[in-house]
Design an enzyme around this catalytic site. Structure first.
Site, PDB file in Angstrom:
ATOM      1  N   ASP A   1     -71.740 -13.135 -20.940  1.00 29.97           N
ATOM      2  CA  ASP A   1     -72.785 -12.174 -21.235  1.00 29.97           C
ATOM      3  C   ASP A   1     -72.839 -10.742 -20.493  1.00 29.97           C
ATOM      4  OD1 ASP A   1     -75.103 -11.734 -22.759  1.00 29.97           O
ATOM      5  OD2 ASP A   1     -76.287 -13.332 -21.889  1.00 29.97           O
TER       6      ASP A   1
ATOM      7  N   GLU B   1     -83.943 -14.903 -30.229  1.00 30.16           N
ATOM      8  CA  GLU B   1     -84.477 -14.574 -28.762  1.00 30.16           C
ATOM      9  C   GLU B   1     -85.371 -13.253 -28.701  1.00 30.16           C
ATOM     10  OE1 GLU B   1     -81.124 -14.350 -26.241  1.00 30.16           O
ATOM     11  OE2 GLU B   1     -80.458 -12.246 -26.964  1.00 30.16           O
TER      12      GLU B   1
END
Length: 651
Positions: free
Chosen positions: A404, A459
């Site tokens: 990430d 998200e």
């Protein structure tokens, strides 16, 4: 079977007039043409039939003091036709891709060349060099002009630092031409007579990703981030870029550079079906790919890792009991993996000291017992600082990693992606890249790269809307797999939206959320919601969990950019249908012929459709069962922000 034939239907004529040589490259079906002119520079026009869609395209590559494309001298031109089949290790659209194109190769004095390819759905070109040692690429020019004030669909950033999660904007060129900053690829253009042009790139390796900016000639011009050469501290997730080189890349002098491509379509659905990135990508570098298993995973981060069913007698959160509960759920619903996101380790910088509440080795053992693999989340910086980590993960029994916060696409970071992919493959680990750039071929070169986020997904909660997501089948998914995290149970129309971390919700109807599992392509699909919610709505959840990854065939049934998309996908002897629409119409109704089914067979179709009240209560859906045959027409009705999902099984 591969066929390389003499090129009788590519018109490749060199006309010597005023020092100019002209070549015409034509697609196999004769519809798309690329007129290339070589004089003091290399220029091209792109036509569909007799319509000029793009003009005065110019290409240059500056290597130190030498500019490839300035006063070029052609030493040789060759043409050929290629017709072959490609079988991707992870087929996101088709298990067999026909790669049929006509090629023009122009060789120039100075040990460099340009390769052009014309397909039935677009054109592409790339530079190739044959020089000794390393070269510094100071700049690359990709420039093309618009003959009219075209409508554009873009993501725009103030600078090169981006996670690609920006909203789509939809300006006319005249509204965009004075904009500061850079526009991300892919870019979609609405050209003449309804033609669509999708611009992107493939086979990007040891080189930065390309961005676009307005040119001075009523068109587009390339922009590239410079290569960083000095870094500083910037917290636990990234590094500060302290100093850049004066070049965009330092790379081998003997190589092919990234493909610049244009997908050109008459029908919007052709964008959904296109496979241009795959056709231009490098082949797999992994010899044994039998261990690469695309699949479905649970995800605890969005739903707060707090199940609350009557069977829950433990405190939820990042702890062993909660993860075992998720593993049990995955096992019952046929999900192959469980993802442990941020919090499984004590800190983001130390992957060896676990959260004291998480017994990682017990979870790996328990998952193996239940036939559920474990995926671990990492920051890119943590993976970079622990080069031995993948070997250790493989020793523990971890199946994959989610990396990430890269948020960059300069040469250093592009190299990072490839280094991680290669190292992970060495230890039989797959990767899901988050905070990432768009797919550009690495997922075929290293098919253990199952997905990329780089998308405004679920998200984002209220910030994830069907009005924005409807562009993904035509743009973001049109260039490669994406991690969107669908599967919300509590769904809302936007004006009634209400959501908190532990009681999450999504905009769009229940049928819309179910349809996304069919529509959106990925090698690692997420079940975003709480297992408790899925147990309560088991029928819907089991449908979502049943959508196979990957698929053998993709057929667009109805499509209009920015408004609706309905797609059928086949895996083995089953077909799946997914449809989605935007917020503009109260409802949309389609009569869809089932021409994709084989002749003479009867199929059982189970569908999930928007209910009569879905325009207000987005969770209202209706389940239907019926028998269908090839040639029969089905009626599909979708509410605003709605969807349609179905599975067809051979009787």
């Amino acid at each position: 079977m591969k066929k390389i034939l003499s090129l009788c239907f590519v018109l490749c004529v060199a006309l010597l007039a005023y020092g100019q040589k002209s070549y015409q490259l034509v697609s196999p079906n004769g519809e798309i043409k690329m007129n290339v002119k070589v004089s003091d520079k290399i220029q091209y026009d792109i036509l569909y039939g007799e319509e000029t869609l793009l003009e005065k395209g110019t290409m240059m590559l500056q290597l130190g003091k030498q500019v490839l494309g300035m006063n070029p001298h052609v030493t040789k031109s060759t043409s050929r036709m290629v017709d072959e089949n490609i079988h991707p290790v992870v087929p996101f659209k088709f298990s067999t891709i026909r790669n049929h194109y006509n090629q023009l190769l122009l060789k120039f004095s100075g040990n460099w060349s340009v390769e052009f390819r014309a397909f039935d759905d677009g054109v592409a070109y790339r530079f190739m060099t044959n020089k000794k040692g390393e070269v510094e690429v100071n700049e690359e020019l990709f420039q093309v002009d618009f003959p009219e004030d075209y409508q554009m669909h873009i993501q725009h950033s103030s600078d090169f630092g981006t996670n690609y999660e920006l909203f789509y904007e939809h300006p006319k060129y005249s509204e965009w031409k004075d904009k500061k900053g850079v526009t991300l690829l892919p870019m979609l253009i609405e050209a003449k007579n309804g033609h669509k042009i999708l611009i992107s790139e493939s086979s990007v390796s040891d080189y930065p990703h390309m961005f676009l900016a307005p040119s001075t000639n009523h068109g587009l011009s390339s922009a590239f981030p410079k290569c960083p050469i000095e870094f500083g501290e910037n917290g636990d997730r990234s590094l500060k870029l302290v100093k850049h080189a004066n070049y965009i890349a330092k790379t081998s002098g003997k190589r092919g550079f990234p493909w610049r491509y244009f997908v050109i379509t008459k029908e919007d659905g052709q964008l959904i079906e296109n496979t241009m990135t795959a056709r231009l990508a490098e082949p797999s570098q992994i010899e044994d790919t039998s261990w690469i298993k695309p699949g479905l995973t649970t995800w605890e981060w969005w739903n707060g890792a707090t199940p609350f069913g009557t069977d829950v007698d433990f405190e939820g959160g990042c702890n062993t009991n909660t993860y075992k509960y998720y593993i049990d759920f995955a096992s019952k619903f046929g999900a192959q993996y469980v993802l442990l996101d941020e919090g499984w380790a004590k800190s983001t910088i130390d992957p060896y000291t676990p959260n004291e509440k998480v017994d990682l080795h017990e979870l790996i053992r328990y998952g193996k017992e239940k036939n559920v693999g474990v995926i671990l989340w990492l920051t890119w910086l943590c993976a970079e600082n622990h080069p031995e980590l993948f070997a250790k993960f493989a020793e523990w029994g971890v199946k994959g990693v989610k990396i990430d916060f890269m948020d960059r696409s300069d040469q250093w970071m592009v190299d990072y992606y490839e280094r991680m992919a290669a190292e992970a493959a060495k230890h039989r680990l797959f990767i899901d890249f988050h905070g990432s750039f768009k797919p550009a071929g690495l997922e075929y070169k290293y098919p253990n790269v199952l997905s990329y986020e780089g998308v405004r997904g679920q998200e984002q909660n209220r910030g994830c809307t069907p009005d924005n997501s409807i562009f993904y089948p035509f743009m973001r998914n049109a260039v490669g797999p994406m991690d969107y995290t669908p599967g919300v149970i509590n769904t809302f129309q936007p004006e009634y939206y209400l959501s908190t971390h532990y009681n999450g919700g999504g905009i769009g109807t229940r049928a819309y959320q179910m349809a996304l599992f069919v529509l959106f392509e990925t090698g690692l699909q997420m079940l975003v919601d709480n297992p408790t919610m899925y147990y309560r709505e088991e029928d819907c959840a089991r449908f979502m969990a049943s959508i196979p990854l990957p698929t053998d065939e993709t057929v667009s049934l109805a499509a209009k950019v920015g408004e609706y998309a309905i797609v059928a996908k086949r895996k083995g002897d089953k077909w799946f249908i997914g449809g989605m629409t935007n917020n503009k119409e109260k409802e949309r109704v389609f009569e869809l012929p089932l021409n994709f089914l084989p002749e003479g067979s009867t199929w059982k179709m189970v569908s999930y459709e928007d209910g009569v009240n879905a325009n207000k209560q987005a969770m209202h859906y209706v389940k239907r069962e019926q028998e269908v045959k090839k040639g029969q027409t089905i009626r599909v009705k979708m509410a605003r922000n709605g969807g349609f999902a179905a599975v067809l099984s051979f009787k």
